[in-house]
Scaffold this motif. Structure first.
Motif, PDB file in Angstrom:
ATOM      1  N   UNK A 321     -65.642  24.178 -71.495  1.00 30.27           N
ATOM      2  CA  UNK A 321     -64.167  23.984 -71.170  1.00 30.27           C
ATOM      3  C   UNK A 321     -63.688  22.820 -70.700  1.00 30.27           C
ATOM      4  N   UNK A 322     -64.911  21.892 -70.215  1.00 25.97           N
ATOM      5  CA  UNK A 322     -64.800  20.523 -69.859  1.00 25.97           C
ATOM      6  C   UNK A 322     -64.833  19.689 -70.999  1.00 25.97           C
ATOM      7  N   UNK A 323     -65.190  20.041 -72.155  1.00 28.78           N
ATOM      8  CA  UNK A 323     -65.170  19.156 -73.442  1.00 28.78           C
ATOM      9  C   UNK A 323     -66.692  18.941 -73.808  1.00 28.78           C
ATOM     10  N   UNK A 324     -67.481  19.277 -73.299  1.00 27.86           N
ATOM     11  CA  UNK A 324     -68.710  18.992 -73.427  1.00 27.86           C
ATOM     12  C   UNK A 324     -69.099  19.613 -75.002  1.00 27.86           C
ATOM     13  N   UNK A 394     -68.473  14.854 -72.768  1.00 26.02           N
ATOM     14  CA  UNK A 394     -67.083  15.000 -72.434  1.00 26.02           C
ATOM     15  C   UNK A 394     -66.272  13.896 -72.258  1.00 26.02           C
ATOM     16  N   UNK A 395     -66.886  12.710 -71.932  1.00 23.76           N
ATOM     17  CA  UNK A 395     -66.214  11.514 -71.840  1.00 23.76           C
ATOM     18  C   UNK A 395     -65.967  11.062 -73.012  1.00 23.76           C
ATOM     19  N   UNK A 396     -66.577  11.271 -74.227  1.00 22.45           N
ATOM     20  CA  UNK A 396     -66.377  10.680 -75.448  1.00 22.45           C
ATOM     21  C   UNK A 396     -65.630  11.640 -76.760  1.00 22.45           C
ATOM     22  N   UNK A 397     -64.947  12.540 -75.857  1.00 20.55           N
ATOM     23  CA  UNK A 397     -64.343  13.410 -76.807  1.00 20.55           C
ATOM     24  C   UNK A 397     -62.662  13.372 -76.618  1.00 20.55           C
ATOM     25  N   UNK A 407     -56.304  20.383 -79.627  1.00 15.54           N
ATOM     26  CA  UNK A 407     -56.068  20.135 -78.141  1.00 15.54           C
ATOM     27  C   UNK A 407     -56.573  18.660 -77.902  1.00 15.54           C
ATOM     28  N   UNK A 408     -55.426  17.716 -77.261  1.00 12.56           N
ATOM     29  CA  UNK A 408     -55.612  16.532 -77.128  1.00 12.56           C
ATOM     30  C   UNK A 408     -56.460  16.362 -75.811  1.00 12.56           C
ATOM     31  N   UNK A 409     -57.846  15.643 -75.524  1.00  8.55           N
ATOM     32  CA  UNK A 409     -58.373  15.589 -74.302  1.00  8.55           C
ATOM     33  C   UNK A 409     -58.516  14.144 -73.878  1.00  8.55           C
ATOM     34  N   UNK A 410     -58.182  13.248 -74.678  1.00  9.42           N
ATOM     35  CA  UNK A 410     -58.425  12.091 -74.138  1.00  9.42           C
ATOM     36  C   UNK A 410     -57.551  11.787 -72.848  1.00  9.42           C
ATOM     37  N   UNK A 411     -58.387  11.166 -71.795  1.00 12.32           N
ATOM     38  CA  UNK A 411     -57.517  10.919 -70.475  1.00 12.32           C
ATOM     39  C   UNK A 411     -57.091  11.820 -69.758  1.00 12.32           C
TER      40      UNK A 411
END
Length: 444
Positions: A321-324, A394-397, A407-411
């Motif tokens: 759920x954090x994007x990993x 998750x920093x690079x998704x 789902x747009x996750x950047x930023x």
């Protein structure tokens, strides 16, 4: 005519048999094999036959397709070891023997980091017969092959007239090869997976965010194939990719891809390797628009980012759920590899107007260990399975896609990510995911 005669003389001097080649391998050797369809099939199929003459042989490989006895059969596990940059079904089957291990890597650095760790004694691979000037083409892969050949003490190539002659950075002169083995088997193919209903839904979501003139990278499987099929109404697309696929070939034939809008190698289609159907191999044979380049360069995120509007499309096994993204292992079980996922995802986001997509089904079916029955579980999870490898931080998704949307996750914050990922999870798991997120203090 004189040049042709000289070329034949050169190759005749290098010709050996399979038995001759096997006789050159000695105890303690570290062998590197070509990737996927660039594997030398005859050497690998017969390698186990020298088990009574050698010991402590290491074969380093990537995406192997051949179910060779030397690593599949437990009888040889104490003689041969396999180190792999990317697992396939063959490696997963042999892993239980205990002589196979994974090399964590980003594909563009795989060769360099390996060379810093272990010396390569022998390189074995495939190539086309030499042309009238004495040049062979490595044909289907230069992810690491040419770099490893420069380091190796001994180079043995299986030359095969059935392999397509390709261009780019794959040429090698016969003078720089120690020995060749003449073979005549068909080039290994990757069956074109027919997209299913979920694939097509995901493909349409991604295609709706790809614009005319974009430069694309696609991976392996039903979802990438569905994306390719959904791009038929686009114009002036380009290719800068790790793997050149059958789907890309179809888009070129349809006039969708022409590379005219690329910032460099305008009109050329760039890849580190090609893998697909016979139709694909026939298409790239003697086709100067296809360039198979050094994977160190092709997959360098900085190089990828030099093309404006670069789009990266990859898949994952599981995402928290954090994007990993766990894209290569199921818990501690190695399933595939990082490959170029991080290379291309980061490179696309360096690009001006670039985008990166990570796609997955919202659910999968697994066997319940207690009941023995198969049950549906969510692939969007509160946390990854214990021991799972994080292939993409998750920093690079950037964008995550399921059959339920994007789902747009950047930023975004963790709180925003939780909600956006739950929104594209299967509806029957959304309430439970939110409950777990609150228990883990991801949201309040």
């Amino acid at each position: 005519m004189l040049e042709t005669i000289k070329s034949k003389e050169l190759i005749n001097e290098k010709y050996i048999t399979i038995d001759d080649a096997l006789g050159l391998i000695k105890s303690g050797d570290v062998i590197v094999s070509g990737l996927a369809s660039a594997e030398p099939r005859e050497i690998l199929r017969n390698l186990h036959k020298i088990a009574d003459k050698v010991n402590d042989i290491t074969v380093t490989t990537c995406l192997p397709m051949e179910m060779a006895e030397y690593f599949i059969n437990p009888e040889y596990k104490d003689i041969f070891k396999m180190d792999g940059w990317f697992y396939t079904a063959a490696m997963r089957k042999g892993h239980k023997n205990g002589n196979i291990s994974f090399i964590p890597n980003h594909l563009h650095l795989a060769a360099i980091k390996r060379m810093n760790h272990r010396k390569t004694n022998i390189y074995i691979g495939t190539a086309t017969p030499p042309d009238k000037h004495g040049y062979l083409s490595l044909s289907l892969s230069n992810v690491y092959e040419k770099r490893m050949m420069k380091e190796a003490d001994l180079i043995i190539l299986e030359i095969n007239k059935n392999y397509p002659r390709t261009f780019g950075d794959v040429e090698i002169h016969i003078n720089d090869v120690n020995y060749v083995i003449e073979t005549d088997y068909e080039v290994p193919e990757l069956v074109d997976v027919e997209p299913n209903e979920k694939d097509l839904l995901i493909g349409k979501f991604i295609a709706s965010r790809i614009n005319d003139g974009d430069c694309i990278q696609l991976g392996i499987g039903g979802i990438p194939n569905a994306v390719a099929a959904s791009l038929m109404d686009k114009k002036d697309l380009g290719i800068h990719t790790e793997m050149f696929t059958t789907g890309m070939m179809k888009l070129i034939k349809a006039g969708v891809i022409n590379g005219k809008k690329k910032n460099f190698y305008n009109g050329k289609h760039i890849a580190a390797f090609a893998l697909g159907t016979k139709e694909l191999y026939d298409f790239i044979d003697d086709n100067p628009s296809i360039m198979i380049m050094d994977g160190y360069w092709t997959n360098d995120p900085y190089i990828i980012g030099q093309n404006d509007n670069q789009v990266s499309i990859n898949t994952t096994i599981e995402i928290d759920l954090t994007g990993q993204c766990a894209s290569e292992s199921i818990g501690t079980m190695q399933f595939s590899g990082t490959g170029g996922q991080a290379d291309t995802a980061i490179g696309a986001q360096i690009s001006k107007n670039g985008r990166s997509f990570i796609a997955l089904y919202s659910t999968t079916m697994v066997k319940n260990k207690e009941t023995g029955e198969r049950e549906e579980i969510s692939k969007i999870v509160p946390f990854l399975k214990p021991g799972a490898a994080v292939s993409l931080s998750r920093n690079d998704v950037d964008m995550v896609v399921t059959e339920y949307g994007v789902a747009e996750l950047k930023g975004t914050t963790i709180r925003e990510r939780v909600q956006r990922l739950i929104d594209i999870a299967h509806p029957k798991f959304r309430e439970e995911l939110l409950k777990k997120a609150k228990e883990l203090d991801l949201v309040y």
